[in-house]
Design a protein around this motif. Structure first.
Motif, PDB file in Angstrom:
ATOM      1  N   LYS A  76     -33.373  -8.297  52.684  1.00 14.67           N
ATOM      2  CA  LYS A  76     -34.014  -7.224  53.471  1.00 14.67           C
ATOM      3  C   LYS A  76     -33.965  -7.543  54.955  1.00 14.67           C
ATOM      4  O   LYS A  76     -33.710  -6.673  55.782  1.00 14.67           O
ATOM      5  CB  LYS A  76     -35.476  -7.048  53.049  1.00 14.67           C
ATOM      6  CG  LYS A  76     -35.670  -6.305  51.768  1.00 14.67           C
ATOM      7  CD  LYS A  76     -37.147  -6.107  51.515  1.00 14.67           C
ATOM      8  CE  LYS A  76     -37.388  -5.467  50.176  1.00 14.67           C
ATOM      9  NZ  LYS A  76     -38.813  -5.282  49.886  1.00 14.67           N
ATOM     10  N   ASN A  97     -27.722  -1.675  65.569  1.00 13.24           N
ATOM     11  CA  ASN A  97     -27.225  -0.327  65.859  1.00 13.24           C
ATOM     12  C   ASN A  97     -28.118   0.439  66.832  1.00 13.24           C
ATOM     13  O   ASN A  97     -27.757   1.530  67.255  1.00 13.24           O
ATOM     14  CB  ASN A  97     -27.065   0.464  64.563  1.00 13.24           C
ATOM     15  CG  ASN A  97     -25.947  -0.068  63.712  1.00 13.24           C
ATOM     16  OD1 ASN A  97     -24.920  -0.497  64.228  1.00 13.24           O
ATOM     17  ND2 ASN A  97     -26.142  -0.076  62.403  1.00 13.24           N
ATOM     18  N   PHE A  98     -29.280  -0.125  67.181  1.00 15.23           N
ATOM     19  CA  PHE A  98     -30.181   0.524  68.143  1.00 15.23           C
ATOM     20  C   PHE A  98     -29.618   0.458  69.557  1.00 15.23           C
ATOM     21  O   PHE A  98     -30.043   1.195  70.424  1.00 15.23           O
ATOM     22  CB  PHE A  98     -31.560  -0.130  68.162  1.00 15.23           C
ATOM     23  CG  PHE A  98     -32.386   0.012  66.914  1.00 15.23           C
ATOM     24  CD1 PHE A  98     -32.036   0.862  65.883  1.00 15.23           C
ATOM     25  CD2 PHE A  98     -33.544  -0.723  66.771  1.00 15.23           C
ATOM     26  CE1 PHE A  98     -32.801   0.977  64.733  1.00 15.23           C
ATOM     27  CE2 PHE A  98     -34.333  -0.624  65.632  1.00 15.23           C
ATOM     28  CZ  PHE A  98     -33.950   0.232  64.617  1.00 15.23           C
ATOM     29  N   ASN A 144     -30.538  -6.919  56.350  1.00 14.23           N
ATOM     30  CA  ASN A 144     -30.306  -5.481  56.431  1.00 14.23           C
ATOM     31  C   ASN A 144     -31.025  -4.889  57.651  1.00 14.23           C
ATOM     32  O   ASN A 144     -30.446  -4.084  58.382  1.00 14.23           O
ATOM     33  CB  ASN A 144     -30.774  -4.799  55.141  1.00 14.23           C
ATOM     34  CG  ASN A 144     -30.494  -3.320  55.139  1.00 14.23           C
ATOM     35  OD1 ASN A 144     -31.174  -2.552  55.812  1.00 14.23           O
ATOM     36  ND2 ASN A 144     -29.492  -2.911  54.378  1.00 14.23           N
ATOM     37  N   LEU A 145     -32.265  -5.284  57.866  1.00 17.02           N
ATOM     38  CA  LEU A 145     -33.036  -4.767  59.014  1.00 17.02           C
ATOM     39  C   LEU A 145     -32.431  -5.233  60.335  1.00 17.02           C
ATOM     40  O   LEU A 145     -32.365  -4.465  61.299  1.00 17.02           O
ATOM     41  CB  LEU A 145     -34.496  -5.199  58.913  1.00 17.02           C
ATOM     42  CG  LEU A 145     -35.300  -4.539  57.797  1.00 17.02           C
ATOM     43  CD1 LEU A 145     -36.657  -5.222  57.631  1.00 17.02           C
ATOM     44  CD2 LEU A 145     -35.488  -3.054  58.076  1.00 17.02           C
ATOM     45  N   TYR A 178     -29.297  -5.894  60.841  1.00 12.84           N
ATOM     46  CA  TYR A 178     -28.078  -5.098  61.001  1.00 12.84           C
ATOM     47  C   TYR A 178     -28.420  -3.717  61.556  1.00 12.84           C
ATOM     48  O   TYR A 178     -27.769  -3.224  62.473  1.00 12.84           O
ATOM     49  CB  TYR A 178     -27.346  -4.989  59.655  1.00 12.84           C
ATOM     50  CG  TYR A 178     -26.126  -4.115  59.716  1.00 12.84           C
ATOM     51  CD1 TYR A 178     -24.930  -4.608  60.228  1.00 12.84           C
ATOM     52  CD2 TYR A 178     -26.162  -2.800  59.273  1.00 12.84           C
ATOM     53  CE1 TYR A 178     -23.801  -3.809  60.301  1.00 12.84           C
ATOM     54  CE2 TYR A 178     -25.041  -1.992  59.338  1.00 12.84           C
ATOM     55  CZ  TYR A 178     -23.869  -2.496  59.853  1.00 12.84           C
ATOM     56  OH  TYR A 178     -22.757  -1.696  59.938  1.00 12.84           O
ATOM     57  N   ARG A 179     -29.458  -3.103  61.005  1.00 14.83           N
ATOM     58  CA  ARG A 179     -29.888  -1.783  61.494  1.00 14.83           C
ATOM     59  C   ARG A 179     -30.342  -1.860  62.941  1.00 14.83           C
ATOM     60  O   ARG A 179     -30.042  -0.977  63.746  1.00 14.83           O
ATOM     61  CB  ARG A 179     -30.998  -1.223  60.618  1.00 14.83           C
ATOM     62  CG  ARG A 179     -30.487  -0.796  59.248  1.00 14.83           C
ATOM     63  CD  ARG A 179     -31.571  -0.350  58.298  1.00 14.83           C
ATOM     64  NE  ARG A 179     -32.522   0.548  58.879  1.00 14.83           N
ATOM     65  CZ  ARG A 179     -33.728   0.804  58.367  1.00 14.83           C
ATOM     66  NH1 ARG A 179     -34.100   0.212  57.249  1.00 14.83           N
ATOM     67  NH2 ARG A 179     -34.541   1.636  58.952  1.00 14.83           N
ATOM     68  N   MET A 180     -31.069  -2.938  63.303  1.00 18.38           N
ATOM     69  CA  MET A 180     -31.536  -3.091  64.680  1.00 18.38           C
ATOM     70  C   MET A 180     -30.355  -3.223  65.637  1.00 18.38           C
ATOM     71  O   MET A 180     -30.395  -2.719  66.758  1.00 18.38           O
ATOM     72  CB  MET A 180     -32.453  -4.312  64.804  1.00 18.38           C
ATOM     73  CG  MET A 180     -33.047  -4.455  66.198  1.00 18.38           C
ATOM     74  SD  MET A 180     -34.001  -5.958  66.405  1.00 18.38           S
ATOM     75  CE  MET A 180     -32.698  -7.174  66.493  1.00 18.38           C
TER      76      MET A 180
END
Length: 76
Positions: free
Chosen positions: A25, A35-36, A28-29, A31-33
């Motif tokens: 998790k 993209n910010f 994954n988080l 990786y998402r950050m």
């Protein structure tokens, strides 16, 4: 004996989003950050239990205020 608890970048991202820590998790988080945009995980010195996501230039221009979390990989 040093009993200080080290909060890693991976744990901090889970704390920020209020999800139980699991390595998958956390990655994954993070990786998402990524993209910010040009942001990073940090904390106000002396308060590592309160993670923040701020623009990287703001963090870098205020080293007396903000600190980055170490990655779990850097602690090996």
């Amino acid at each position: 004996m040093n009993t200080e608890v080290v909060i890693t970048r991976e744990l901090a991202i889970c704390m920020f989003f209020r999800v139980p820590y699991q390595q998958a998790k956390a990655f994954n988080l993070l990786y998402r950050m990524a993209n910010f945009g040009d942001v990073d995980m940090c904390y106000i010195r002396g308060k590592p239990e309160e993670p923040l996501i701020l623009p990287s230039p703001r963090i870098k221009s205020n080293p007396a205020i903000y600190s980055l979390y170490p990655s779990c990989m850097s602690l090996l």
